[in-house]
Design a protein around this motif. Structure first.
Motif, PDB file in Angstrom:
ATOM      1  N   ASP A 111       0.820  -1.203   0.000  1.00  0.00           N
ATOM      2  CA  ASP A 111       0.000   0.000   0.000  1.00  0.00           C
ATOM      3  C   ASP A 111       0.862   1.265   0.000  1.00  0.00           C
ATOM      4  O   ASP A 111       0.639   2.201  -0.767  1.00  0.00           O
ATOM      5  N   MET A 112       1.878   1.252   0.870  1.00  0.00           N
ATOM      6  CA  MET A 112       2.766   2.412   0.964  1.00  0.00           C
ATOM      7  C   MET A 112       3.499   2.667  -0.352  1.00  0.00           C
ATOM      8  O   MET A 112       3.619   3.810  -0.808  1.00  0.00           O
ATOM      9  N   VAL A 113       3.979   1.566  -0.947  1.00  0.00           N
ATOM     10  CA  VAL A 113       4.755   1.694  -2.189  1.00  0.00           C
ATOM     11  C   VAL A 113       3.856   2.231  -3.308  1.00  0.00           C
ATOM     12  O   VAL A 113       4.228   3.132  -4.066  1.00  0.00           O
ATOM     13  N   LYS A 114       2.643   1.693  -3.377  1.00  0.00           N
ATOM     14  CA  LYS A 114       1.695   2.105  -4.410  1.00  0.00           C
ATOM     15  C   LYS A 114       1.339   3.588  -4.254  1.00  0.00           C
ATOM     16  O   LYS A 114       1.305   4.323  -5.238  1.00  0.00           O
ATOM     17  N   LYS A 115       1.096   3.989  -3.017  1.00  0.00           N
ATOM     18  CA  LYS A 115       0.722   5.400  -2.771  1.00  0.00           C
ATOM     19  C   LYS A 115       1.837   6.354  -3.202  1.00  0.00           C
ATOM     20  O   LYS A 115       1.572   7.482  -3.580  1.00  0.00           O
ATOM     21  N   ALA A 116       3.080   5.870  -3.138  1.00  0.00           N
ATOM     22  CA  ALA A 116       4.205   6.722  -3.551  1.00  0.00           C
ATOM     23  C   ALA A 116       4.378   6.695  -5.071  1.00  0.00           C
ATOM     24  O   ALA A 116       5.295   7.318  -5.604  1.00  0.00           O
ATOM     25  N   GLY A 117       3.524   5.937  -5.771  1.00  0.00           N
ATOM     26  CA  GLY A 117       3.617   5.868  -7.232  1.00  0.00           C
ATOM     27  C   GLY A 117       4.736   4.958  -7.709  1.00  0.00           C
ATOM     28  O   GLY A 117       5.119   4.983  -8.875  1.00  0.00           O
ATOM     29  N   ALA A 118       5.295   4.157  -6.799  1.00  0.00           N
ATOM     30  CA  ALA A 118       6.405   3.270  -7.164  1.00  0.00           C
ATOM     31  C   ALA A 118       5.890   1.854  -7.405  1.00  0.00           C
ATOM     32  O   ALA A 118       4.725   1.550  -7.150  1.00  0.00           O
ATOM     33  N   LEU A 119       6.777   0.981  -7.907  1.00  0.00           N
ATOM     34  CA  LEU A 119       6.413  -0.413  -8.166  1.00  0.00           C
ATOM     35  C   LEU A 119       7.029  -1.311  -7.098  1.00  0.00           C
ATOM     36  O   LEU A 119       8.099  -1.011  -6.562  1.00  0.00           O
ATOM     37  N   LEU A 120       6.338  -2.415  -6.830  1.00  0.00           N
ATOM     38  CA  LEU A 120       6.832  -3.361  -5.829  1.00  0.00           C
ATOM     39  C   LEU A 120       7.386  -4.578  -6.554  1.00  0.00           C
ATOM     40  O   LEU A 120       6.670  -5.237  -7.319  1.00  0.00           O
ATOM     41  N   TYR A 121       8.676  -4.843  -6.320  1.00  0.00           N
ATOM     42  CA  TYR A 121       9.367  -5.915  -7.041  1.00  0.00           C
ATOM     43  C   TYR A 121       9.591  -7.113  -6.121  1.00  0.00           C
ATOM     44  O   TYR A 121      10.093  -6.965  -5.006  1.00  0.00           O
ATOM     45  N   TYR A 122       9.248  -8.288  -6.600  1.00  0.00           N
ATOM     46  CA  TYR A 122       9.402  -9.512  -5.799  1.00  0.00           C
ATOM     47  C   TYR A 122      10.587 -10.317  -6.285  1.00  0.00           C
ATOM     48  O   TYR A 122      10.588 -10.810  -7.421  1.00  0.00           O
ATOM     49  N   ASP A 123      11.580 -10.470  -5.437  1.00  0.00           N
ATOM     50  CA  ASP A 123      12.679 -11.379  -5.735  1.00  0.00           C
ATOM     51  C   ASP A 123      12.220 -12.781  -5.333  1.00  0.00           C
ATOM     52  O   ASP A 123      12.289 -13.172  -4.179  1.00  0.00           O
ATOM     53  N   GLY A 124      11.727 -13.519  -6.328  1.00  0.00           N
ATOM     54  CA  GLY A 124      11.187 -14.856  -6.070  1.00  0.00           C
ATOM     55  C   GLY A 124      12.171 -15.949  -6.428  1.00  0.00           C
ATOM     56  O   GLY A 124      11.770 -17.044  -6.822  1.00  0.00           O
ATOM     57  N   ALA A 125      13.478 -15.626  -6.276  1.00  0.00           N
ATOM     58  CA  ALA A 125      14.503 -16.622  -6.606  1.00  0.00           C
ATOM     59  C   ALA A 125      14.196 -17.932  -5.903  1.00  0.00           C
ATOM     60  O   ALA A 125      14.440 -19.007  -6.432  1.00  0.00           O
ATOM     61  N   ASN A 126      13.674 -17.809  -4.712  1.00  0.00           N
ATOM     62  CA  ASN A 126      13.418 -19.000  -3.927  1.00  0.00           C
ATOM     63  C   ASN A 126      11.966 -18.979  -3.463  1.00  0.00           C
ATOM     64  O   ASN A 126      11.620 -18.328  -2.498  1.00  0.00           O
ATOM     65  N   LEU A 127      11.142 -19.718  -4.179  1.00  0.00           N
ATOM     66  CA  LEU A 127       9.702 -19.718  -3.873  1.00  0.00           C
ATOM     67  C   LEU A 127       9.322 -20.945  -3.045  1.00  0.00           C
ATOM     68  O   LEU A 127       8.146 -21.200  -2.802  1.00  0.00           O
ATOM     69  N   ASN A 128      10.344 -21.683  -2.624  1.00  0.00           N
ATOM     70  CA  ASN A 128      10.083 -22.996  -2.025  1.00  0.00           C
ATOM     71  C   ASN A 128       9.150 -22.979  -0.820  1.00  0.00           C
ATOM     72  O   ASN A 128       8.402 -23.922  -0.616  1.00  0.00           O
ATOM     73  N   ALA A 129       9.202 -21.914  -0.018  1.00  0.00           N
ATOM     74  CA  ALA A 129       8.409 -21.914   1.206  1.00  0.00           C
ATOM     75  C   ALA A 129       6.934 -21.649   0.967  1.00  0.00           C
ATOM     76  O   ALA A 129       6.087 -22.034   1.763  1.00  0.00           O
ATOM     77  N   ILE A 130       6.618 -20.968  -0.125  1.00  0.00           N
ATOM     78  CA  ILE A 130       5.221 -20.507  -0.250  1.00  0.00           C
ATOM     79  C   ILE A 130       4.500 -21.028  -1.491  1.00  0.00           C
ATOM     80  O   ILE A 130       3.311 -20.777  -1.644  1.00  0.00           O
ATOM     81  N   MET A 131       5.199 -21.750  -2.361  1.00  0.00           N
ATOM     82  CA  MET A 131       4.510 -22.120  -3.603  1.00  0.00           C
ATOM     83  C   MET A 131       3.324 -23.045  -3.317  1.00  0.00           C
ATOM     84  O   MET A 131       3.407 -23.975  -2.519  1.00  0.00           O
ATOM     85  N   GLY A 132       2.231 -22.737  -3.951  1.00  0.00           N
ATOM     86  CA  GLY A 132       1.008 -23.495  -3.707  1.00  0.00           C
ATOM     87  C   GLY A 132       0.277 -23.040  -2.457  1.00  0.00           C
ATOM     88  O   GLY A 132      -0.790 -23.549  -2.136  1.00  0.00           O
ATOM     89  N   LYS A 133       0.881 -22.105  -1.736  1.00  0.00           N
ATOM     90  CA  LYS A 133       0.316 -21.634  -0.466  1.00  0.00           C
ATOM     91  C   LYS A 133      -0.099 -20.169  -0.533  1.00  0.00           C
ATOM     92  O   LYS A 133      -1.152 -19.792  -0.045  1.00  0.00           O
ATOM     93  N   ALA A 134       0.784 -19.356  -1.046  1.00  0.00           N
ATOM     94  CA  ALA A 134       0.537 -17.912  -1.113  1.00  0.00           C
ATOM     95  C   ALA A 134       1.167 -17.397  -2.400  1.00  0.00           C
ATOM     96  O   ALA A 134       2.107 -18.002  -2.916  1.00  0.00           O
ATOM     97  N   ARG A 135       0.635 -16.290  -2.921  1.00  0.00           N
ATOM     98  CA  ARG A 135       1.102 -15.811  -4.221  1.00  0.00           C
ATOM     99  C   ARG A 135       1.526 -14.340  -4.146  1.00  0.00           C
ATOM    100  O   ARG A 135       0.781 -13.497  -3.631  1.00  0.00           O
TER     101      ARG A 135
END
Ligand code: PLP
Length: 476
Positions: free
Chosen positions: A223-247
């Protein structure tokens, strides 16, 4: 007791050479022929033995546990290798007409859909060739997006726990890097608020972060990043903990990169091979690289007509064999991907619980996700460093964890056992680490002793690498 094979193995051109037999006249025009080709002349048997010797003096994920935090060295099913090595795959040529490669195009198209489903993003490019390359591509997309909206934003914000490639990628894309400190192992919201401005192009974040801690304030951060007009970047190099669980898409991320070679099984290390697919929201789709695989009537084609695209970021269409292995892994796992995430998290927390907390302290309290970072600082008063522990593990036939990263933890050992280790293997690892912590400091400082290469001068190896025969000849 473990002892690694050790050969006094010469270089290929120091081995006894066989006599050169040309076997008749080579079918080359006179002008193209050389008298002598300056490469070693060896028979097949000598060559095979040479490489087997070298492989026996090495350690890989097929040798044993390889719990390198952040890098994710998990066991890789042989299925992927078999598929990628098939003649029909290896003989594909990137210059072939789309009509003759419909099969692989369909696979790539379906893979993009799978990655969208897993991440909650709208569209993917499969072109980037590694995680860092995906980050760079993401940063170029951010730049193109802001420029098209008439904005000159010059900064990218990162937490101090960020992977080293994040600031490097932002810098290479022409941004100034602003680092913010963490609080209790998570993003400090006040520090983020202070750093955000109309100069901010993007905030890059890993979640769970490199401490293995989930950023539970992620919705507020987005929310904070969006309000500042910036983009939120996800470093998903390692998705092992959340894949199939959260996106990440549901958490409010605008750009995502994944590392199939860490998450979806491709043997990697020593610099390759990898891929770094990049996913974006609907709003950012126009900027994705070209060419893109697209539907064309009943079939598939390469599409180029995207005027706002950042263009090519890789030769041809990306690292197709790695993408094929990703596709095979995902098909084979199906809904079992959730189980991978559960097991990865369970294994990390189990191993953590077995470590002796007198020697290995956990910097911030709480459960971890797929990896954890402990500090070996209590051993410092006995003159033992994290490096010594790591070297000593080699004498036990175990690969050390990642050391001295993230930088915010002193004497850091970053452990990621992965879902593919058994309970017995986790027990053995914990016992070794606990045992080593009580060993004589002099023993640890001299380790390893049971490997063909013992303690090396790391600084010298990094500063004056002798990696080729030519390097060695020049040195002499
Ligand atoms: C490995 C890693 C990267 C970089 O990926 P490469 O494929 O090595 O370029 C980026 N971020 C994190 C968190 C990583 O673990």
């Amino acid at each position: 007791m473990y002892r690694m094979a050790s050969y006094d193995e010469p270089l290929l051109n120091e081995l006894p050479q066989t006599d050169a037999k040309t076997g008749g006249k080579p079918p080359l025009p006179e002008t193209l022929r050389r008298d002598r080709l300056d490469i070693p002349r060896l028979d097949e048997r000598s060559l095979v033995r040479h490489y087997i010797h070298l492989s026996q003096m090495n350690y890989g994920v097929d040798t044993g546990i390889y719990p390198l935090g952040s890098c994710t060295m998990k066991y890789n099913p042989r299925l992927g290798e078999r598929l990628a090595g098939r003649h029909r795959m290896t003989m594909l040529h990137p210059h072939q007409d789309a009509s003759t490669v419909q099969g692989i195009l369909e696979i790539l198209h379906r893979l993009k859909q799978m990655l969208c489903a897993i991440t909650g993003m709208h569209a993917f490019s499969l072109q980037p060739a590694a995680g860092a390359h995906g980050e760079f591509t993401g940063m170029l997309i951010a730049r193109a997006y802001h420029e098209r909206h008439g904005e000159q934003r010059s900064e990218v914000i990162l937490p101090d726990s960020a992977h080293g490639t994040n600031p490097a990628s932002a810098k290479m894309a022409g941004y100034d890097v602003v680092e913010i400190s963490s609080r209790e192992g998570r993003v400090d919201l006040d520090a983020l608020r202070e750093a955000l401005s109309e100069d901010t192009a993007a905030f890059m974040l890993t979640n769970p972060n490199t401490l293995g801690v989930f950023e539970r304030d992620i919705l507020e951060i987005a929310d904070m990043v969006k309000k500042a007009g910036a983009l939120l970047y996800y470093d998903g190099a390692n998705l092992n903990a959340i894949m199939g669980k959260a996106r990440p898409g549901d958490m409010g991320f605008d750009i995502v990169h994944l590392n199939p070679h860490k998450t979806f099984a491709t043997p990697h290390g020593g610099g390759g091979p990898g891929a770094g697919p990049v996913g974006v929201t609907t709003e950012l789709e126009p900027y994705l690289p070209v060419p893109r695989v697209a539907r064309d009537g009943d079939g598939y084609t390469w599409s180029y007509g995207h005027p706002y695209s950042i263009g090519h970021v890789s030769h041809f269409y990306g690292n197709v064999p790695v993408l094929l292995k990703t596709y095979a892994y995902l098909l084979r796992m199906g809904a079992g991907l959730q189980h991978v995430a559960e097991q990865a998290v369970l294994n990390a927390n189990y191993l953590l619980s077995r470590l002796d907390s007198r020697w290995y302290t956990l910097p911030y309290p709480g459960r971890r996700m797929h990896e954890f970072v402990v500090s070996a600082e209590p051993l410092k008063e006995r003159g033992v460093r994290a490096l010594d522990l790591a070297k000593r593990l080699l004498d036990y036939g175990l690969h050390p964890p990642t050391m001295y990263f993230p930088l915010i933890v002193p004497e850091a050992l970053m452990v990621e056992p992965t879902e593919s280790e058994s309970r017995a293997s986790l027990d053995a690892y914990a016992e070794a680490l606990n045992h080593i912590a009580a060993e004589e400091p002099e023993l640890l400082q001299r380790a390893p002793q049971r490997t063909p290469v013992t303690r090396i001068d790391e600084a010298k190896a990094a500063r004056t690498p002798l990696l080729t025969w030519r390097d060695i000849e020049e040195q002499q």
